[in-house]
Design a protein around this motif. Structure first.
Motif, PDB file in Angstrom:
ATOM      1  N   UNK A  32     -10.248  39.406   6.593  1.00  0.00           N
ATOM      2  CA  UNK A  32      -8.883  39.174   6.104  1.00  0.00           C
ATOM      3  C   UNK A  32      -8.861  39.061   4.579  1.00  0.00           C
ATOM      4  N   UNK A  42      -3.886  42.442   6.719  1.00  0.00           N
ATOM      5  CA  UNK A  42      -4.377  42.310   8.097  1.00  0.00           C
ATOM      6  C   UNK A  42      -3.195  41.893   8.967  1.00  0.00           C
ATOM      7  N   UNK A  43      -2.772  42.781   9.860  1.00  0.00           N
ATOM      8  CA  UNK A  43      -1.531  42.568  10.605  1.00  0.00           C
ATOM      9  C   UNK A  43      -1.754  42.016  12.005  1.00  0.00           C
ATOM     10  N   UNK A  44      -2.950  42.176  12.540  1.00  0.00           N
ATOM     11  CA  UNK A  44      -3.218  41.679  13.893  1.00  0.00           C
ATOM     12  C   UNK A  44      -4.712  41.669  14.138  1.00  0.00           C
ATOM     13  N   UNK A  45      -5.155  40.700  14.921  1.00  0.00           N
ATOM     14  CA  UNK A  45      -6.541  40.638  15.381  1.00  0.00           C
ATOM     15  C   UNK A  45      -6.518  40.547  16.900  1.00  0.00           C
TER      16      UNK A  45
END
Lengths: 253, 253
Positions: A32, A42-45
């Motif tokens: 991130x 960073x939009x999603x994990x």
């Protein structure tokens, strides 16, 4: 100010050891922070188990909806390392032994006991059509397949692969964060936060309570792609907190 | 042995502070460990930003495909706490002030400065039809909406909500983990691992390298819902490692 596009990435963390609670993930925060330095959000994990189908579905869902997709984990020498197989299947291509990766591993293991044995040679396998990502830390390369960047799971190795990629990806402006700390309960200053955010279009203010040195307080994190705006918003919020009588905590906690 | 069903859960971690890298998540490992003790498998984690639509879509996708869905984060008193609004919208119900939650907060804040102010009253809001989850740590309750369990983001508070839920959810058998540590490079014992796993149907062996005290080694983690099987597989692997001359590391690292 010209309108810039926002570059986004998703991260897939692969590993039963994270989902079982045995291992505390350390790659999310590192990836991130590094992505933000590249101007990529960073939009999603997603954290998924060591399962071919689950890895494949997740990679296909996220590579289509983000500029970049990163994965960590599952590229070692043992039977539970199946990331390459899963991603090759997701792309509909075979797994090959990459000649350049084989050469890197031959060189790396030349003087070590048992040399480039079959298990180590597994780490030269890539989806057909992939490129390699340098691993300055321990030889076995990462893999780039179109917009998918396949990193090791061991945090030091993942970090060295990111280091080697620094400055090489297209991105926009990093998000600048300014943290204002105060000995204030967030519930006592909620209106002030909302009003300050509303008075500074282009910033987002997050509020995170802490308990430290026997007392409560909060960190207020101001984020914006416009660094000057973030700073002036932070200054305005500090001023309002001081006027209201709250003790500042320099730089937050 | 009777066939038992596998109970699964997903976890949604909500928060810009995790995706920006500012805050290291600590809830995934805790929730994972606790779920396993309840006989429930954590099958997937997603980390999403403070965004109504993204939270809602993610909750709707995962609550339909798992027995349980847990969320952490976004139920505090400030404007950036939008989890309740997002989940109410996902269920298609309005947000209400829950009378019992209001009573808990009135009691909790009675003797504190500024009492139950409007920001604190935000923490009594729930989706219509929800039940409350006790918060022994700091008053403001968690929320249960059908199979969705909405927990705080602050790790101590989330942990206290889980503690209060212990033993109350239907589940199966916990997965038992046995760790075998050895001063062995995983690439030197890859065949041994695969063969040992194949000889013990019902176990999965994970292999995790470490570097400690100036030397390399690996932790081999044997997981099974059958505790006796996990132990006997661990014994068999230890024996093979010893026969091959690798120094054991008791219990792993």
């Amino acid at each position: 100010m010209t309108e810039e596009r926002t570059w986004t990435a998703a991260l897939v963390v692969i590993g039963d050891e994270i989902l079982s609670g045995r291992t505390q993930d350390k790659n999310v925060a590192k990836v991130a922070t590094w992505l933000n330095e590249q101007g990529i959000r960073l939009a999603e994990v997603r954290i998924v188990p060591d399962d071919l189908d689950r890895i494949g579905e997740t990679v296909n869902a996220l590579r289509a909806t983000h500029d970049y997709l990163f994965t960590t984990g599952g590229i070692g020498p043992t039977h539970d390392d199946i990331t390459v197989d899963a991603i090759a299947a997701a792309f509909g291509v075979p797994v090959i032994v990459h000649p350049q990766a084989r050469a890197i591993l031959e060189d790396y293991y030349r003087d070590r006991s048992s040399g480039l044995n079959p298990a180590r040679l597994r780490m030269a396998r890539t989806p057909q059509g992939a490129e390699l990502l340098p691993n300055p830390y321990s030889g076995a390369p990462g893999i780039k397949m179109e917009n998918v960047y396949i990193l090791a799971g061991v945090p030091n190795i993942a970090a060295s692969m990111l280091e080697a990629l620094t400055g090489k990806l297209a991105g926009g402006r990093p998000v600048v964060s300014v943290t204002v700390g105060a000995r204030a309960a967030e519930s006592d200053v909620a209106d002030m936060l909302r009003e300050t955010e509303a008075a500074h279009p282009g910033v987002a203010i997050g509020s995170y309570p802490f308990f430290k040195d026997g007392g409560y307080g909060s960190n207020f994190v101001i984020r914006s792609e416009d660094g000057e705006l973030a700073k002036s918003c932070g200054g305005a919020l500090s001023e309002r907190l001081r006027e209201a009588g709250y003790e500042p905590v320099e730089g937050g906690i």
